[in-house]
Design an enzyme around this catalytic site. Structure first.
Site, short mmCIF file in Angstrom:
data_model
loop_
_atom_site.label_atom_id
_atom_site.label_comp_id
_atom_site.label_asym_id
_atom_site.label_seq_id
_atom_site.Cartn_x
_atom_site.Cartn_y
_atom_site.Cartn_z
N HIS A 1 30.78 -30.70 11.02
CA HIS A 1 31.64 -30.91 12.20
C HIS A 1 32.50 -29.66 12.35
CE1 HIS A 1 30.96 -35.39 12.14
NE2 HIS A 1 30.84 -35.16 10.84
N ARG B 1 34.25 -28.79 15.35
CA ARG B 1 35.44 -29.06 16.18
C ARG B 1 35.57 -28.25 17.46
NH1 ARG B 1 35.65 -33.55 13.35
NH2 ARG B 1 36.66 -33.41 11.33
N HIS C 1 24.96 -42.58 11.92
CA HIS C 1 26.09 -42.98 11.07
C HIS C 1 26.06 -44.51 11.05
CE1 HIS C 1 30.48 -42.59 9.73
NE2 HIS C 1 30.27 -43.89 9.85
N ASP D 1 28.52 -33.01 5.43
CA ASP D 1 29.46 -33.73 6.29
C ASP D 1 30.81 -33.01 6.33
OD1 ASP D 1 30.61 -35.55 7.99
OD2 ASP D 1 30.61 -37.22 6.57
N HIS E 1 40.11 -31.47 8.57
CA HIS E 1 41.39 -31.87 9.18
C HIS E 1 42.46 -31.09 8.43
CE1 HIS E 1 39.47 -35.27 11.24
NE2 HIS E 1 38.86 -35.54 10.11
#
Ligand code: DOR
Length: 443
Positions: free
Chosen positions: A64, A66, A181, A306, A310
């Site tokens: 990911h 972003r 998922h 994965d 953050h």
């Protein structure tokens, strides 16, 4: 055959489909051109690989990054920079950006953003939603697309296909393998009262429990059979799902993560708190041991990271307002090589899980195999190097890793993509020239 090469990698132990062989590798026009003794061949560039093992480039089929959206956490440049520093040559990026990647225009925009900024080769998932469910057969074949991603349980972002009717619509639309998922959203909602503000993150695997994962995976397989559609079940975490999925390998492939193979509850929540919070959650030793057994048994097809960055500030919010996800793209190779050093998996199985496996699952053209004619993507590793993983090493904008302080044996020493050296001894080289991955036409 001309004996002049753009690059010769000399003196390494090269991991061929038949196993490791002491040989040189010659690269021409971005492809593997020859193996053998190339000491007297002409080469524009030579890379000395004595003492190193030359693996087919590591492919991470779940990251990911972003962008567009919350690029304060990561963007395509920083995410792929972390990847090459960690020995990864190709990434498949997830659609839960802002806006989510649900249309042809938004997919093309991601491909454009990656051009000249991505250090690795790349492809993007298109996110399934009830709105685009009937168009997915067209979207999944667009250039730069690795397939459809369906969230059956709510996680970071707004993408969700929760009910059987819409899951079936997604599975009927198109032909490529659908990546999923798998957590049952109805059960997640029913059980959400279990987690309350300021509670312990150790509750995360109680809320998102075994039944949440198993129920969803059973529904998915039944619906996939009815639709005659192949699926790829991401980040499987439970012994129960693995036992079930082992009976459905004709239709389902399986991904597991280094986090779930390495960290364990309750220890991870006591040590790391919300910095161990991810979906699906890190569980207890019974499940971790089952994941390792499924690796030995061949039930697991690939390992992805994965990578879900953050910031520290976001992660430090009181549970459950803290977002779920751990960084990982840069740490997969050292963590998994450390497991190799400890005897938990063979180097052959490492290559199968990180390169051959993803190439087979997704039908990638010219990648995932140490063979003449294939892309010259290599991960050069020192199997004996002893290093310590630290926050300071992490290139991600998030700037932290759950593995900070972990001493490992085995380290990525160079990353080569289509014959271009992009990382050597921990330093970047050249400029970002990643390209969109191609897939086999018939899939
Ligand atoms: O923990 C997770 N974080 N799981 C997901 O499914 C999404 C990811 C993210 O994007 O943050």
């Amino acid at each position: 055959m001309s004996d002049s090469f753009d690059l010769v990698i000399g003196g390494g132990m090269v991991f061929t489909p038949g196993g490791p062989i002491a040989t040189d590798v010659g690269v021409r026009e971005g492809r593997i051109a020859a193996f053998g003794n190339l000491t007297s061949a002409r080469a524009a560039e030579r890379l000395e690989a004595r003492g190193l093992t030359v693996l087919p480039g590591v492919i991470d089929e779940q990251v990911h990054f972003r962008e567009p959206g919350p690029t304060h956490k990561e963007d395509l440049e920083s995410g792929t920079r972390g990847a090459v520093l960690g020995g990864v040559t190709t990434v498949f990026e997830m659609p839960n950006t802002d806006p989510p990647t649900t249309t042809a225009t938004l997919l093309a925009e991601k491909v454009t953003r990656a051009s000249g900024r991505a250090w690795t080769d790349f492809a993007f998932y298109v996110g399934a939603s009830p709105e685009n469910a009937d168009e997915l057969g067209v979207l999944e074949r667009l250039p730069g697309c690795c397939g459809i991603k369906m969230f059956m349980g709510s996680s970071t972002g707004s993408l969700l296909v929760a009910d059987d009717e819409n899951v079936a619509r997604v599975l009927r639309s198109g032909t490529r393998r659908v990546t999923v998922h798998s957590e049952d959203d109805m059960r997640l909602s029913e059980r959400s009262a279990l987690v309350r503000d300021g509670g312990s993150p150790a509750m995360h695997p109680e809320w998102r429990d075994v039944e949440t994962a198993l129920r969803s995976t059973k529904r998915l397989i039944a619906l996939a059979r009815a639709a005659r559609r192949r699926v790829h079940v991401l980040h499987v975490t439970t012994a129960e799902e693995l036992e079930f999925l082992a009976q459905h390998k004709d239709i389902a492939t399986v991904e597991v993560l280094p986090q779930h193979l390495t960290l364990v509850a309750p220890d991870c929540y006591e040590r790391l708190g919300t910095f161990a919070q991810m979906n699906p959650p890190i569980r207890d030793a019974r499940h971790r041991d089952a994941l390792w057994r499924a690796i030995s048994d061949g039930v697991v097809d690939c390992i992805g990271s994965d990578h879900a960055p953050h910031t520290r500030e976001e992660k430090a919010r009181p549970y459950p307002r803290s977002p779920s996800g751990l960084t990982g793209v840069q740490t997969t190779v050292p963590i998994m090589l450390d497991h190799v050093a400890a005897g938990r998996l063979s180097l052959a199985r490492f290559v199968d899980l990180t390169s051959t496996g993803p190439a087979r699952i997704f039908g990638m053209a010219n990648k995932g195999r140490m063979a003449v004619g294939y892309d010259a993507d290599f991960t050069l590793v020192d199997l004996a190097a002893k290093r310590t993983i630290t926050h300071a090493w992490i290139a991600s904008r998030a700037g932290w890793t759950a593995f900070d302080g972990m001493a490992v044996t085995g380290w990525p020493m160079a990353t080569i993509i289509r014959g271009r050296v992009v990382m050597r001894d921990g330093e970047l080289a050249g400029t970002p020239q990643g390209q969109a991955v191609r897939f086999l036409e018939t899939l």
